[in-house]
Design a protein around this motif. Structure first.
Motif, short mmCIF file in Angstrom:
data_model
loop_
_atom_site.label_atom_id
_atom_site.label_comp_id
_atom_site.label_asym_id
_atom_site.label_seq_id
_atom_site.Cartn_x
_atom_site.Cartn_y
_atom_site.Cartn_z
N ARG A 38 -28.87 49.85 -83.74
CA ARG A 38 -30.09 49.65 -84.54
C ARG A 38 -30.35 48.16 -84.73
N TYR A 39 -29.30 47.42 -85.05
CA TYR A 39 -29.48 46.00 -85.29
C TYR A 39 -29.87 45.27 -84.01
N THR A 40 -29.27 45.65 -82.90
CA THR A 40 -29.61 45.03 -81.62
C THR A 40 -31.06 45.29 -81.26
N LYS A 41 -31.51 46.52 -81.40
CA LYS A 41 -32.87 46.87 -81.01
C LYS A 41 -33.91 46.15 -81.86
N PHE A 42 -33.62 45.94 -83.13
CA PHE A 42 -34.60 45.36 -84.03
C PHE A 42 -34.27 43.93 -84.45
N GLU A 43 -33.43 43.25 -83.68
CA GLU A 43 -33.06 41.88 -84.03
C GLU A 43 -34.27 40.97 -84.20
N ASN A 54 -26.32 53.71 -93.93
CA ASN A 54 -26.59 55.12 -94.25
C ASN A 54 -27.30 55.83 -93.10
N ALA A 55 -28.27 55.17 -92.48
CA ALA A 55 -28.97 55.78 -91.34
C ALA A 55 -27.98 56.07 -90.22
N ALA A 56 -27.05 55.14 -89.99
CA ALA A 56 -26.04 55.34 -88.95
C ALA A 56 -25.11 56.50 -89.31
N SER A 57 -24.68 56.56 -90.57
CA SER A 57 -23.76 57.64 -90.97
C SER A 57 -24.46 59.00 -90.93
N ASN A 58 -25.78 59.02 -91.07
CA ASN A 58 -26.53 60.27 -90.97
C ASN A 58 -26.84 60.63 -89.52
N GLY A 59 -26.43 59.76 -88.58
CA GLY A 59 -26.57 60.07 -87.16
C GLY A 59 -27.95 59.88 -86.58
N LYS A 60 -28.83 59.11 -87.25
CA LYS A 60 -30.16 58.89 -86.69
C LYS A 60 -30.03 58.14 -85.38
N PRO A 61 -30.50 58.73 -84.28
CA PRO A 61 -30.31 58.11 -82.96
C PRO A 61 -31.18 56.87 -82.76
N ILE A 62 -30.77 56.04 -81.80
CA ILE A 62 -31.51 54.85 -81.41
C ILE A 62 -31.94 55.03 -79.96
N PHE A 101 -38.70 50.16 -90.54
CA PHE A 101 -38.66 50.62 -91.92
C PHE A 101 -38.98 52.11 -92.06
N GLY A 102 -39.62 52.70 -91.04
CA GLY A 102 -39.83 54.14 -91.04
C GLY A 102 -38.52 54.90 -90.92
N ALA A 103 -37.51 54.26 -90.33
CA ALA A 103 -36.20 54.89 -90.13
C ALA A 103 -35.20 54.54 -91.23
N LEU A 104 -35.58 53.61 -92.12
CA LEU A 104 -34.67 53.21 -93.19
C LEU A 104 -35.12 53.84 -94.50
N ASP A 105 -34.15 54.20 -95.31
CA ASP A 105 -34.44 54.83 -96.59
C ASP A 105 -34.43 53.77 -97.70
N VAL A 106 -35.53 53.03 -97.77
CA VAL A 106 -35.70 52.03 -98.83
C VAL A 106 -37.06 52.27 -99.47
N ASP A 107 -37.19 51.88 -100.73
CA ASP A 107 -38.46 52.12 -101.40
C ASP A 107 -39.51 51.08 -101.00
N SER A 108 -40.72 51.30 -101.46
CA SER A 108 -41.85 50.46 -101.04
C SER A 108 -41.71 49.01 -101.51
#
Length: 170
Positions: free
Chosen positions: A6-11, A109-117, A138-145
């Motif tokens: 995830r970090y590599t793709k969105f660096e 958390n997204a990684a531990s929930n297994g959300k694929p990249i 940010f659509g794939a991350l669970d953070v508030d507005s």
């Protein structure tokens, strides 16, 4: 693996949350996650890195994918099975610290929930604008507005300061 991917793709998106001294290959203590590029073909370099991460079975292997090991933006070369987020510059500003911690926790958390990249895709023009990539991240991350708004403003500030960046993929 999913944290590294995830970090590599969105660096490139994370880069525009940071001052220019902490971006891409501008700092020896938080070097780029991407491999070498041919003719500015960042999507190919990112896809090659993503495939290399997929082949790994240990943290040591993941660390070795990145040229600078412990001095990459993510450090997997730790004494314990942990990851160190090195990208952010030093600060005492509570808003910067707390928002960055929330994003880092959400990545984990997204990684531990297994959300694929997915691999990097190209649109008809070859790249996607940074604002689109921000929305995908940010659509794939669970953070508030409020966290999204903080980083959107920070990104706009650095774009205004440094100019519109080239985007690398979809």
């Amino acid at each position: 693996k999913l944290i590294a991917k995830r970090y590599t793709k969105f660096e490139d998106v994370f880069d525009y949350f940071m001052p220019v001294s902490r971006r891409t290959r501008n700092n020896q203590y938080c070097s780029s996650m991407w491999g070498r590029t041919r003719d500015g073909d960042y999507a190919s370099a990112i896809n090659h890195t993503l495939k290399s991460i997929d082949r790994c079975r240990t943290l040591h292997c993941i660390s070795s994918v990145f040229n600078n090991g412990r001095y990459s933006k993510l450090n997997f070369a730790t004494r314990k099975p942990t990851v160190e987020f090195r990208h952010h510059s030093g600060t005492t500003d509570f808003d910067k610290i707390s928002n960055w911690v929330l994003v880092c926790m959400s990545i984990v958390n997204a990684a531990s929930n297994g959300k694929p990249i997915k691999k990097m895709e190209r649109n008809r023009q070859g790249t996607r604008p940074l604002a689109h990539r921000f929305s995908v991240l940010f659509g794939a991350l669970d953070v508030d507005s409020t966290v999204k708004t903080f980083f959107r403003k920070r990104m706009k500030h650095f774009i205004k300061l440094d100019g519109q960046p080239e985007s690398v993929g979809a």
